[in-house]
Design an enzyme around this catalytic site. Structure first.
Site, PDB file in Angstrom:
ATOM      1  N   PRO A   1       9.415  -4.049   0.071  1.00 56.59           N
ATOM      2  CA  PRO A   1      10.518  -3.991   1.264  1.00 56.59           C
ATOM      3  C   PRO A   1       9.928  -4.024   2.729  1.00 56.59           C
ATOM      4  CG  PRO A   1      10.085  -2.158  -0.336  1.00 56.59           C
ATOM      5  CD  PRO A   1       8.990  -2.840  -0.500  1.00 56.59           C
ATOM      6  N   VAL A   2      11.171  -4.600   3.450  1.00 56.11           N
ATOM      7  CA  VAL A   2      10.843  -4.519   4.870  1.00 56.11           C
ATOM      8  C   VAL A   2      10.871  -3.288   5.698  1.00 56.11           C
ATOM      9  CG1 VAL A   2      11.468  -5.807   6.828  1.00 56.11           C
ATOM     10  CG2 VAL A   2      11.367  -6.936   4.893  1.00 56.11           C
ATOM     11  N   ALA A   3       9.924  -2.931   6.438  1.00 53.83           N
ATOM     12  CA  ALA A   3       9.963  -1.656   7.368  1.00 53.83           C
ATOM     13  C   ALA A   3      10.246  -0.508   6.072  1.00 53.83           C
ATOM     14  CB  ALA A   3      11.233  -1.796   8.406  1.00 53.83           C
TER      15      ALA A   3
ATOM     16  N   ASP B   1      -2.930  -1.642   9.331  1.00 54.01           N
ATOM     17  CA  ASP B   1      -3.183  -1.730   7.853  1.00 54.01           C
ATOM     18  C   ASP B   1      -3.442  -3.037   7.401  1.00 54.01           C
ATOM     19  OD1 ASP B   1      -1.667   0.858   7.716  1.00 54.01           O
ATOM     20  OD2 ASP B   1       0.340  -0.059   7.598  1.00 54.01           O
TER      21      ASP B   1
ATOM     22  N   GLY C   1       4.189  -4.205   4.030  1.00 52.74           N
ATOM     23  CA  GLY C   1       4.629  -5.580   3.624  1.00 52.74           C
ATOM     24  C   GLY C   1       4.220  -6.675   4.557  1.00 52.74           C
ATOM     25  N   GLY C   2       4.465  -6.421   6.049  1.00 47.93           N
ATOM     26  CA  GLY C   2       4.024  -7.441   6.925  1.00 47.93           C
ATOM     27  C   GLY C   2       2.587  -7.397   6.927  1.00 47.93           C
ATOM     28  N   SER C   3       1.867  -6.478   6.747  1.00 51.71           N
ATOM     29  CA  SER C   3       0.268  -6.451   6.785  1.00 51.71           C
ATOM     30  C   SER C   3      -0.147  -7.241   5.810  1.00 51.71           C
ATOM     31  CB  SER C   3      -0.126  -4.959   6.743  1.00 51.71           C
ATOM     32  OG  SER C   3       0.447  -4.329   8.078  1.00 51.71           O
ATOM     33  N   ALA C   4       0.479  -7.169   4.387  1.00 50.36           N
ATOM     34  CA  ALA C   4       0.149  -7.726   3.327  1.00 50.36           C
ATOM     35  C   ALA C   4       0.299  -9.403   3.530  1.00 50.36           C
ATOM     36  CB  ALA C   4       1.201  -7.338   2.289  1.00 50.36           C
TER      37      ALA C   4
ATOM     38  N   LYS D   1       0.982  -1.150   0.015  1.00 53.04           N
ATOM     39  CA  LYS D   1      -0.123  -0.032  -0.010  1.00 53.04           C
ATOM     40  C   LYS D   1       0.888   1.224   0.009  1.00 53.04           C
ATOM     41  CE  LYS D   1       0.998   1.492   4.450  1.00 53.04           C
ATOM     42  NZ  LYS D   1       1.679   2.516   4.590  1.00 53.04           N
TER      43      LYS D   1
HETATM   44  P1  ATP Z   1       3.555   0.004   8.021  1.00 52.45           P
HETATM   45  O1  ATP Z   1       3.718   0.780   6.945  1.00 52.45           O
HETATM   46  O2  ATP Z   1       2.541  -1.058   8.215  1.00 52.45           O
HETATM   47  O3  ATP Z   1       4.108   0.620   9.125  1.00 52.45           O
HETATM   48  P2  ATP Z   1       6.331  -1.103   7.009  1.00 52.45           P
HETATM   49  O4  ATP Z   1       5.899  -1.378   5.854  1.00 52.45           O
HETATM   50  O5  ATP Z   1       7.086   0.105   7.503  1.00 52.45           O
HETATM   51  O6  ATP Z   1       4.813  -1.355   7.945  1.00 52.45           O
HETATM   52  P3  ATP Z   1       6.667  -4.028   7.629  1.00 52.45           P
HETATM   53  O7  ATP Z   1       7.574  -4.441   6.498  1.00 52.45           O
HETATM   54  O8  ATP Z   1       5.065  -4.322   7.619  1.00 52.45           O
HETATM   55  O9  ATP Z   1       7.011  -2.340   7.663  1.00 52.45           O
HETATM   56  O10 ATP Z   1       7.442  -4.270   8.899  1.00 52.45           O
HETATM   57  C1  ATP Z   1       7.243  -3.824  10.311  1.00 52.45           C
HETATM   58  C2  ATP Z   1       7.971  -4.586  11.122  1.00 52.45           C
HETATM   59  O11 ATP Z   1       7.260  -5.928  11.232  1.00 52.45           O
HETATM   60  C3  ATP Z   1       9.233  -5.002  10.787  1.00 52.45           C
HETATM   61  O12 ATP Z   1      10.304  -4.458  11.534  1.00 52.45           O
HETATM   62  C4  ATP Z   1       9.327  -6.676  10.820  1.00 52.45           C
HETATM   63  O13 ATP Z   1      10.567  -7.189  11.795  1.00 52.45           O
HETATM   64  C5  ATP Z   1       8.040  -7.067  11.540  1.00 52.45           C
HETATM   65  N1  ATP Z   1       7.471  -8.229  10.591  1.00 52.45           N
HETATM   66  C6  ATP Z   1       6.912  -9.154  11.269  1.00 52.45           C
HETATM   67  N2  ATP Z   1       6.524 -10.345  10.053  1.00 52.45           N
HETATM   68  C7  ATP Z   1       7.054  -9.658   8.976  1.00 52.45           C
HETATM   69  C8  ATP Z   1       6.586  -9.915   7.841  1.00 52.45           C
HETATM   70  N3  ATP Z   1       6.140 -11.200   7.342  1.00 52.45           N
HETATM   71  N4  ATP Z   1       7.130  -9.201   6.807  1.00 52.45           N
HETATM   72  C9  ATP Z   1       7.710  -8.004   7.164  1.00 52.45           C
HETATM   73  N5  ATP Z   1       7.907  -7.323   8.307  1.00 52.45           N
HETATM   74  C10 ATP Z   1       7.381  -8.215   9.174  1.00 52.45           C
END
Ligand code: ATP
Length: 306
Positions: free
Chosen positions: A98-100, A140, A105-108, A10
């Site tokens: 991307p992570v964080a 999210d 991505g975690g929400s997806a 998103k």
């Molecule tokens: P948002 O925009 O919803 O705040 P983000 O996109 O910044 O989130 P995410 O990639 O969703 O960040 O991850 C947030 C945290 O969740 C990360 O620090 C990670 O350690 C943890 N996490 C747990 N499971 C997952 C997963 N399957 N994918 C990504 N992160 C994960």
């Protein structure tokens, strides 16, 4: 039996943030759009429980939590508890989000897990229960189930789809290192000593979406967390300028960052902006939106699910 569910990243086209509430959350008035950058999650029957994660080269998968603490572990436990089941299955996640990165991505992955495990366990969870579990997993996650373009209120978990007349073209620049969402909110609090309790309304963005006009949307894009993200990552300011110099209508930090998104006038313009940015930036992606929320991917040779 194996089931694959694909769930989108998103971006927030508007992110109005009010003063922190007594429960520690900030009230939001946000407009989400699901865009064509996906994580794929495959589940298979198994006697035990396990998750294996692979990721695109630009995704910092080292920043993922250890086994047992992935948001997919939590999603499985919540769904299994609702039905009195044992959470069993072998899960493979492939991450392009991307992570964080501020792209949820975690929400997806959590939304994909709810949809995939519900099928694997033949649990027949109602849409209302899926949305309730999603909201318990994170602000999210309900939107990741819904997809499209949506208005989010509460802490972002109260979502309703909104009229969107456009196909919008985005150029995305992910960062090698993520930003912690709680840290960005803490910086937002530190930078705003007298914040309005109510978040800024998203009416202007909603009108631009309904009109399908990229210039109106470019002018309306708004992110209250951008100043906090730039304070933590000043280099993103240069990137925003570079994208606009490269021909983007407007650049914006996505959610809590650090991914930066640029709105382009058309698919051809997006490719041009991406090409120019790629001369100086390691990873540049192009995606369009809105796209569907978490959905089952049919196996090769079968028809689409009805
Ligand atoms: P948002 O925009 O919803 O705040 P983000 O996109 O910044 O989130 P995410 O990639 O969703 O960040 O991850 C947030 C945290 O969740 C990360 O620090 C990670 O350690 C943890 N996490 C747990 N499971 C997952 C997963 N399957 N994918 C990504 N992160 C994960």
């Amino acid at each position: 039996m194996s089931i694959t569910v694909r769930a989108p990243a998103k971006i927030n086209l508007h992110l109005g943030v009010g003063a922190v509430r007594a429960d520690g959350f900030h009230p939001l008035d946000t407009v989400y759009q699901a865009i064509g950058l996906y994580d794929d999650l495959t589940v298979r029957s198994d006697k035990g429980w396990g998750i294996d994660v692979r990721a695109a080269a630009y995704v910092a998968s080292g920043a993922l939590p250890p086994p047992g603490l992935n948001i997919v572990d939590r999603a499985a436990r919540l769904l299994a508890d609702l039905h009195g089941l044992d959470p069993v299955g072998a899960v493979d996640i492939y991450k392009d989000i991307p992570v964080a990165g501020g792209m949820a991505g975690g929400s997806a992955d959590a939304a994909a897990a709810l949809v995939a495990l519900d099928r694997l366990w033949q649990a027949g969870t109602s849409d209302d229960d899926l949305l309730r579990l999603a909201a318990a997993l994170g602000s999210d996650v309900p939107f990741a189930l819904l997809g499209g373009s949506a208005h989010g209120t509460g802490r972002g978990e109260v979502v309703r789809q909104v009229p969107d007349a456009g196909t919008w073209w985005w150029v995305l620049v992910p960062s090698a290192e993520g930003l912690s969402t709680p840290e960005v909110y803490r910086r937002f609090d530190a930078l705003n000593d007298d914040p309005d309790p109510l978040p800024l309304s998203s009416t202007v963005v909603l009108a631009a979406l309904a009109a399908g006009d990229p210039h109106a949307l470019a002018a309306a894009l708004h992110n209250d967390l951008q100043a906090a993200a730039l304070d933590l990552r000043p280099d993103l300011g240069d990137l925003l300028e570079a994208g606009e110099r490269a021909g983007a209508l407007r650049g914006l930090v996505s959610g809590s960052g650090p991914t930066v998104v640029f709105l382009a006038e058309s698919s051809a313009a997006a490719r041009e902006v991406a090409g120019r940015l790629a001369e100086d930036v390691a990873v540049v992606l192009v995606a369009n939106g809105p796209v569907a929320g978490a959905h089952v991917v049919p196996e090769v040779g079968t028809s689409w699910p009805t």
